[in-house]
Structures are given as C-alpha cells and as structure tokens.
Write a protein that holds these residues in place. Structure first.
Motif, mmCIF file in Angstrom:
data_model
loop_
_atom_site.group_PDB
_atom_site.id
_atom_site.type_symbol
_atom_site.label_atom_id
_atom_site.label_comp_id
_atom_site.label_asym_id
_atom_site.label_seq_id
_atom_site.Cartn_x
_atom_site.Cartn_y
_atom_site.Cartn_z
ATOM 1 N N UNK A 47 -7.175 2.512 8.635
ATOM 2 C CA UNK A 47 -7.039 3.010 7.277
ATOM 3 C C UNK A 47 -7.810 2.617 6.245
ATOM 4 N N UNK A 48 -8.236 3.287 5.120
ATOM 5 C CA UNK A 48 -9.061 2.625 3.996
ATOM 6 C C UNK A 48 -8.121 1.830 3.168
ATOM 7 N N UNK A 49 -6.777 2.066 3.086
ATOM 8 C CA UNK A 49 -5.547 1.616 2.120
ATOM 9 C C UNK A 49 -4.307 1.937 2.752
ATOM 10 N N UNK A 50 -3.280 0.898 2.849
ATOM 11 C CA UNK A 50 -2.021 1.110 3.024
ATOM 12 C C UNK A 50 -1.230 1.152 1.984
ATOM 13 N N UNK A 51 -0.177 2.093 1.848
ATOM 14 C CA UNK A 51 1.023 2.202 0.883
ATOM 15 C C UNK A 51 2.226 1.866 1.669
ATOM 16 N N UNK A 52 2.498 0.582 1.285
ATOM 17 C CA UNK A 52 3.676 -0.164 2.394
ATOM 18 C C UNK A 52 5.199 -0.314 1.500
ATOM 19 N N UNK A 53 6.256 0.176 2.153
ATOM 20 C CA UNK A 53 7.485 0.091 1.575
ATOM 21 C C UNK A 53 7.763 -1.462 2.288
ATOM 22 N N UNK A 61 8.561 -4.765 5.682
ATOM 23 C CA UNK A 61 6.881 -4.649 4.985
ATOM 24 C C UNK A 61 6.402 -5.921 4.887
ATOM 25 N N UNK A 62 7.026 -7.237 4.721
ATOM 26 C CA UNK A 62 6.231 -8.487 4.619
ATOM 27 C C UNK A 62 5.865 -8.776 5.850
ATOM 28 N N UNK A 63 6.477 -8.589 7.105
ATOM 29 C CA UNK A 63 5.904 -8.780 8.544
ATOM 30 C C UNK A 63 4.640 -7.898 8.437
ATOM 31 N N UNK A 64 4.716 -6.695 8.315
ATOM 32 C CA UNK A 64 3.736 -5.769 8.432
ATOM 33 C C UNK A 64 2.677 -6.440 7.660
ATOM 34 N N UNK A 69 -2.828 -8.664 7.332
ATOM 35 C CA UNK A 69 -3.812 -9.870 6.796
ATOM 36 C C UNK A 69 -4.362 -10.732 7.996
ATOM 37 N N UNK A 70 -3.586 -11.011 9.019
ATOM 38 C CA UNK A 70 -4.249 -11.722 10.295
ATOM 39 C C UNK A 70 -5.345 -10.933 10.800
ATOM 40 N N UNK A 71 -5.258 -9.679 10.498
ATOM 41 C CA UNK A 71 -6.381 -8.659 11.237
ATOM 42 C C UNK A 71 -7.583 -8.601 10.375
ATOM 43 N N UNK A 72 -7.368 -8.202 9.085
ATOM 44 C CA UNK A 72 -8.649 -7.822 8.315
ATOM 45 C C UNK A 72 -7.989 -7.814 6.849
ATOM 46 N N UNK A 73 -9.129 -7.397 6.048
ATOM 47 C CA UNK A 73 -8.731 -7.243 4.423
ATOM 48 C C UNK A 73 -8.553 -5.730 4.193
ATOM 49 N N UNK A 74 -7.814 -5.113 4.869
ATOM 50 C CA UNK A 74 -7.429 -3.821 4.474
ATOM 51 C C UNK A 74 -6.199 -3.690 3.058
ATOM 52 N N UNK A 75 -6.871 -3.225 2.184
ATOM 53 C CA UNK A 75 -6.160 -3.086 0.846
ATOM 54 C C UNK A 75 -4.575 -2.502 1.175
ATOM 55 N N UNK A 76 -3.538 -3.237 0.639
ATOM 56 C CA UNK A 76 -2.158 -2.641 0.817
ATOM 57 C C UNK A 76 -1.772 -2.828 -0.798
ATOM 58 N N UNK A 77 -0.941 -1.742 -0.967
ATOM 59 C CA UNK A 77 -0.327 -1.545 -2.102
ATOM 60 C C UNK A 77 1.050 -1.259 -1.853
ATOM 61 N N UNK A 78 1.876 -2.303 -2.122
ATOM 62 C CA UNK A 78 3.468 -2.178 -2.088
ATOM 63 C C UNK A 78 3.993 -1.311 -3.025
ATOM 64 N N UNK A 79 4.966 -0.367 -2.165
ATOM 65 C CA UNK A 79 5.690 0.480 -3.082
ATOM 66 C C UNK A 79 7.175 0.362 -2.613
ATOM 67 N N UNK A 80 8.121 -0.216 -3.503
ATOM 68 C CA UNK A 80 9.343 -0.541 -2.943
ATOM 69 C C UNK A 80 10.259 -0.477 -4.031
#
Length: 230
Positions: A47-53, A61-64, A69-80
């Motif tokens: 995906x181009x971006x992840x919305x993550x609880x 969510x922290x583990x995800x 981040x170990x895989x790549x630089x996909x942008x992540x927006x935390x929503x919690x």
C-alpha cells in the motif's frame, strides 16, 4: 492509479467510516482487523500508506509498525485512542509519520494522509542519497565513497550495514538511538540494542578504509549520527 490505503482497525464501525471517507475522496482502500493480517496485506499489496491503530489483536500497532520499518519506508499514520505523550513518542521513535488521537474527524485523517503522501512522493524517483563523500544508490543497493580526486570506492557492506548507513544518511546530522536503529534496520533475529554497536563499528571501519573518516559519530547517552563532512 489512486493511492492504496491500508486501514488497520479492529473496531468495525471506525474502519467502515474511514473506508467510506477515503473512498469518497478517490482513494483505494483495503482493511485489516488484526496486526498479523495487516502485515500479510502490507507485504502482498504494498500500500501507499497505512492507517494504524495501536490496540490490535495478535500483534499490536507498535509491533506492526516496527515490522513495516524493517521492510521499507511505507508511510504510517497512527490513529489510536492512546493520547499520552509517551505513546506518541513511542510511535514516532519507531518510525510513524504522524499521529492522530481518537475520537478524530475522518476528514482530518484524510487531510493528514494527503499531506504525508505529498511529502513522501516528492522523494519518489530520488533513489540516490548523498551525504558528503558518501553516495547510496537504493535501487542498486550500493554504497560508494567518492574521494576528492573523483575516485569511486564501493563499500563491501552486509545487508544490515547497508540498511544502517542508508537509514542514517536520510537524516544526516540527526542523532539516532540504538533502539531506533534496531527497529528500522536490524532483522528480528538480531534485535538487541548492543548489536548495533558491532554493526556501526564495521561500517565506520569500512568508511575509513575508503577515505571517509569521521562520518560516523557516537553521541553520548543517545546512540549515533552520520555527519556529512565535505
């Protein structure tokens, strides 16, 4: 093709609302209700971006976020719902691009997503990072030191060493903690903070052998930084 947003949320009502707003705004969406499914979809669909609880079944969510981040630089927006500063700092330390607290306005989440995508897409195509004498080609997975007389010396780096050097080069002069470097660069089997010292020592030695002396500095009580010397 419109950006693909991975919505990771175990509360069905919230997931449906976000899905509806993103779809209305022209995005493509896919949903995951637990952390493991999120990682499976991330790997398969890119995906181009992840919305993550944060509070999720199976993997939180922290583990995800750390796994992404170990895989790549996909942008992540935390929503919690976690609103404490320590929770925000934890997410940002691991590598979140932004953080929004529930209850939130879905339009704000869409607006923040657009802002993140504008920032990150500005760097799409820029596959070469330069920091002083160091040139890192992300596509070729090669790190090169260019001497004052123009001689190009390719560094013989392991995968982890390359990840560390590339990660630090993206934000040169910034001091990274060992924990940040572990989360971003080390495979799960090596996830011990003191392991970073050994890898950094190897990278420093290889840089120095290629005439890039003084680039990697230890920061007392913090970790390391890359200084792009002329």
């Amino acid at each position: 093709m419109n950006a693909l947003i991975l919505i990771v949320e175990d509360e069905a009502e919230i997931a449906e609302i976000l899905d509806a707003y993103f779809t209305r705004e022209g995005f493509r969406t896919v949903r995951a209700g637990d952390g493991q499914t999120a990682l499976d979809l991330h790997l398969r669909l890119k995906p181009d971006l992840v919305i993550l609880d944060v509070k999720l079944p199976k993997l939180d969510g922290y583990e995800v976020l750390a796994a992404i981040r170990r895989r790549d630089d996909t942008p992540v927006l935390m929503a919690t719902a976690l609103a404490e500063d320590i929770d925000k700092l934890q997410a940002l330390r691991i590598g979140a691009d932004d953080y929004v607290v529930k209850p939130f306005n879905p339009l704000e989440v869409v607006a923040r997503t657009r802002a993140i995508l504008r920032r990150t897409r500005a760097h799409v195509g820029a596959t070469v990072i330069r920091a002083g004498k160091i040139e890192i080609d992300l596509t070729a997975h090669a790190a090169i030191v260019i001497s004052e007389d123009g001689v190009r010396r390719k560094l013989d780096l392991t995968l982890t060493e390359f990840r560390l050097l590339a990660h630090m080069s993206r934000a040169s002069n910034r001091a990274f903690t060992r924990a940040e470097l572990v989360d971003a660069c080390l495979p799960e089997g090596e996830a011990m903070e003191r392991t970073v010292d050994s890898h950094i020592s190897n990278v420093r030695r290889k840089l120095e052998s290629a005439t890039a002396t003084g680039y990697l500095e230890g920061v007392r009580g913090v970790g390391y930084r890359l200084v792009p010397l002329a």
